[in-house]
Design a protein around this motif. Structure first.
Motif, PDB file in Angstrom:
ATOM      1  N   MET A  10       0.793  -1.214  -0.024  1.00 48.51           N
ATOM      2  CA  MET A  10       0.014  -0.229  -0.079  1.00 48.51           C
ATOM      3  C   MET A  10       0.852   1.242   0.082  1.00 48.51           C
ATOM      4  N   ILE A  11       0.467   2.132  -0.974  1.00 48.44           N
ATOM      5  CA  ILE A  11       1.324   3.396  -0.954  1.00 48.44           C
ATOM      6  C   ILE A  11       0.616   4.700  -0.854  1.00 48.44           C
ATOM      7  N   PHE A  12       0.961   5.315   0.256  1.00 42.79           N
ATOM      8  CA  PHE A  12       0.345   6.794   0.425  1.00 42.79           C
ATOM      9  C   PHE A  12       1.005   7.717  -0.557  1.00 42.79           C
ATOM     10  N   GLY A  13       0.358   7.916  -1.605  1.00 39.44           N
ATOM     11  CA  GLY A  13       1.067   8.996  -2.382  1.00 39.44           C
ATOM     12  C   GLY A  13       0.656  10.365  -2.059  1.00 39.44           C
ATOM     13  N   ARG A  14       1.151  11.507  -3.050  1.00 43.49           N
ATOM     14  CA  ARG A  14       0.935  12.863  -2.987  1.00 43.49           C
ATOM     15  C   ARG A  14      -0.386  13.209  -2.964  1.00 43.49           C
ATOM     16  N   ARG A  15      -1.142  12.512  -4.250  1.00 44.45           N
ATOM     17  CA  ARG A  15      -2.384  12.910  -4.445  1.00 44.45           C
ATOM     18  C   ARG A  15      -3.434  11.783  -4.111  1.00 44.45           C
ATOM     19  N   ALA A  16      -2.979  10.503  -4.220  1.00 41.30           N
ATOM     20  CA  ALA A  16      -4.112   9.473  -3.938  1.00 41.30           C
ATOM     21  C   ALA A  16      -3.172   8.426  -3.234  1.00 41.30           C
ATOM     22  N   PRO A  50     -12.961   5.717 -20.650  1.00 38.78           N
ATOM     23  CA  PRO A  50     -11.752   4.746 -19.773  1.00 38.78           C
ATOM     24  C   PRO A  50     -10.376   5.454 -20.086  1.00 38.78           C
ATOM     25  N   GLN A  51     -10.218   6.061 -21.218  1.00 34.16           N
ATOM     26  CA  GLN A  51      -8.795   6.553 -21.462  1.00 34.16           C
ATOM     27  C   GLN A  51      -8.802   7.960 -20.605  1.00 34.16           C
ATOM     28  N   GLN A  52      -9.703   8.816 -20.489  1.00 34.31           N
ATOM     29  CA  GLN A  52      -9.654   9.879 -19.420  1.00 34.31           C
ATOM     30  C   GLN A  52      -9.230   9.582 -18.045  1.00 34.31           C
ATOM     31  N   LEU A  53      -9.982   8.325 -17.498  1.00 35.26           N
ATOM     32  CA  LEU A  53      -9.796   7.820 -16.457  1.00 35.26           C
ATOM     33  C   LEU A  53      -8.170   7.356 -16.036  1.00 35.26           C
ATOM     34  N   ARG A  54      -7.914   6.671 -17.160  1.00 34.28           N
ATOM     35  CA  ARG A  54      -6.361   6.209 -17.096  1.00 34.28           C
ATOM     36  C   ARG A  54      -5.530   7.321 -16.882  1.00 34.28           C
ATOM     37  N   MET A  55      -5.505   8.305 -17.904  1.00 39.14           N
ATOM     38  CA  MET A  55      -4.787   9.517 -17.728  1.00 39.14           C
ATOM     39  C   MET A  55      -4.967  10.161 -16.458  1.00 39.14           C
ATOM     40  N   ARG A  56      -6.305  10.420 -15.681  1.00 39.12           N
ATOM     41  CA  ARG A  56      -6.207  10.816 -14.377  1.00 39.12           C
ATOM     42  C   ARG A  56      -5.683  10.251 -13.439  1.00 39.12           C
ATOM     43  N   LEU A  57      -5.661   8.638 -13.338  1.00 35.21           N
ATOM     44  CA  LEU A  57      -4.885   7.982 -12.658  1.00 35.21           C
ATOM     45  C   LEU A  57      -3.359   7.982 -12.807  1.00 35.21           C
ATOM     46  N   LEU A  58      -2.849   8.320 -13.916  1.00 39.50           N
ATOM     47  CA  LEU A  58      -1.389   8.440 -14.190  1.00 39.50           C
ATOM     48  C   LEU A  58      -1.040   9.772 -13.639  1.00 39.50           C
ATOM     49  N   GLU A  59      -1.795  10.677 -13.881  1.00 44.93           N
ATOM     50  CA  GLU A  59      -1.576  12.101 -13.267  1.00 44.93           C
ATOM     51  C   GLU A  59      -1.536  12.217 -11.711  1.00 44.93           C
ATOM     52  N   ALA A  60      -2.344  11.366 -11.337  1.00 43.07           N
ATOM     53  CA  ALA A  60      -2.648  11.015  -9.572  1.00 43.07           C
ATOM     54  C   ALA A  60      -1.074  10.748  -9.092  1.00 43.07           C
ATOM     55  N   PHE A  61      -0.508   9.624  -9.895  1.00 39.84           N
ATOM     56  CA  PHE A  61       0.690   9.011  -9.315  1.00 39.84           C
ATOM     57  C   PHE A  61       1.843   9.302  -9.983  1.00 39.84           C
ATOM     58  N   LYS A 165      -5.428   9.200   4.513  1.00 41.37           N
ATOM     59  CA  LYS A 165      -4.862   8.720   3.015  1.00 41.37           C
ATOM     60  C   LYS A 165      -4.231   9.837   2.200  1.00 41.37           C
ATOM     61  N   ILE A 166      -5.003  10.881   2.399  1.00 41.64           N
ATOM     62  CA  ILE A 166      -4.732  12.182   1.612  1.00 41.64           C
ATOM     63  C   ILE A 166      -4.746  13.562   2.417  1.00 41.64           C
ATOM     64  N   PRO A 167      -3.899  13.598   3.084  1.00 41.53           N
ATOM     65  CA  PRO A 167      -3.969  14.548   4.083  1.00 41.53           C
ATOM     66  C   PRO A 167      -3.172  16.077   3.223  1.00 41.53           C
ATOM     67  N   ARG A 168      -3.284  17.104   3.762  1.00 37.32           N
ATOM     68  CA  ARG A 168      -2.577  18.235   3.251  1.00 37.32           C
ATOM     69  C   ARG A 168      -1.082  18.063   3.398  1.00 37.32           C
ATOM     70  N   PRO A 169      -0.241  19.074   2.776  1.00 32.85           N
ATOM     71  CA  PRO A 169       1.230  18.689   2.784  1.00 32.85           C
ATOM     72  C   PRO A 169       1.568  18.601   4.288  1.00 32.85           C
ATOM     73  N   VAL A 170       1.292  19.642   5.088  1.00 37.91           N
ATOM     74  CA  VAL A 170       2.018  19.365   6.448  1.00 37.91           C
ATOM     75  C   VAL A 170       1.718  18.273   7.171  1.00 37.91           C
ATOM     76  N   GLY A 171       0.270  17.629   7.058  1.00 38.39           N
ATOM     77  CA  GLY A 171      -0.143  16.620   7.622  1.00 38.39           C
ATOM     78  C   GLY A 171       0.631  15.148   7.012  1.00 38.39           C
TER      79      GLY A 171
END
Length: 204
Positions: A10-16, A50-61, A165-171
């Motif tokens: 499990m990965i706590f990413g910057r955006r997701a 589906p392709q827009q969703l894929r791009m959204r996911l790629l951008e998030a990570f 899972k998705i806190p603000r930068p300080v959090g």
């Protein structure tokens, strides 16, 4: 570094938030939690490209370490997103001859990992109560009294984990710094024993 079969990353990413499981077949099963300011309607979910969703996911990570983007790109078909719902607290679990158990009474978010386990516990507790009471009304009341406190604590704990899972930068900085310490403390603490060391009274 490849992750061995049987592990769950499990990965706590910057955006997701991203999770994946290597399967014995050689496939990798993965999921993503994307934050949203408002819940999309069923019509909006059906209309998702589906392709827009894929791009959204790629951008998030895109800025995260780990295999999220590679797994997303390698997936032939990305499934539509669905909102996460919980049932935090109902006023009553029973009425006359009807009684609720499992997710119908107290659905936690998938973050808890306890939905199926709580349903099995409910079934045992309900059977125990019915066996020891002459009326269904009394049995249902006893079952609810035994179960409500435990399941609602787990539902609330899962909601807190979702928010982390998705806190603000300080959090995020505080979370990442404290997580190794927190996991060591939780491994043998009451927070972990509460959901996993539970048992219901046997039917005798």
């Amino acid at each position: 570094m490849p992750v061995p079969v049987g592990s769950y990353e499990m990965i706590f990413g910057r955006r997701a938030f991203f999770g994946y499981v290597p399967a014995p077949s050689g496939e990798t099963w993965w999921f993503a939690n994307l934050p949203s300011p408002a819940e999309p309607s069923p019509a909006q979910r059906r209309a998702t490209d589906p392709q827009q969703l894929r791009m959204r996911l790629l951008e998030a990570f895109a800025d995260d370490a780990g295999p999220a983007c590679a797994l997303i790109e390698a997936t032939p078909e990305v499934q539509p997103l669905n909102p996460i719902h919980t049932v935090p607290s109902l006023r009553n679990w029973s009425h006359d001859a009807m009684v609720l158990i499992g997710d119908a009474a107290h659905a936690p978010s998938p973050t808890s990992g306890q939905g199926a386990s709580l349903s099995v516990e409910d079934a045992v507790a309900l059977a125990w109560a019915i066996r020891r009471n002459d009326s269904t009304r009394t049995a249902f009341a006893q079952y609810e009294a035994q179960r409500r406190g435990r399941v609602e604590r787990i539902v609330k704990a899962a909601s807190r984990m979702n928010n982390n899972k998705i806190p603000r930068p300080v959090g995020r900085f505080v979370r990442d710094a404290m997580m190794p310490i927190a996991f060591r403390m939780m491994a043998n603490g009451n927070a972990m024993r509460m959901p996993f060391d539970h048992y219901s009274e046997p039917l005798v």
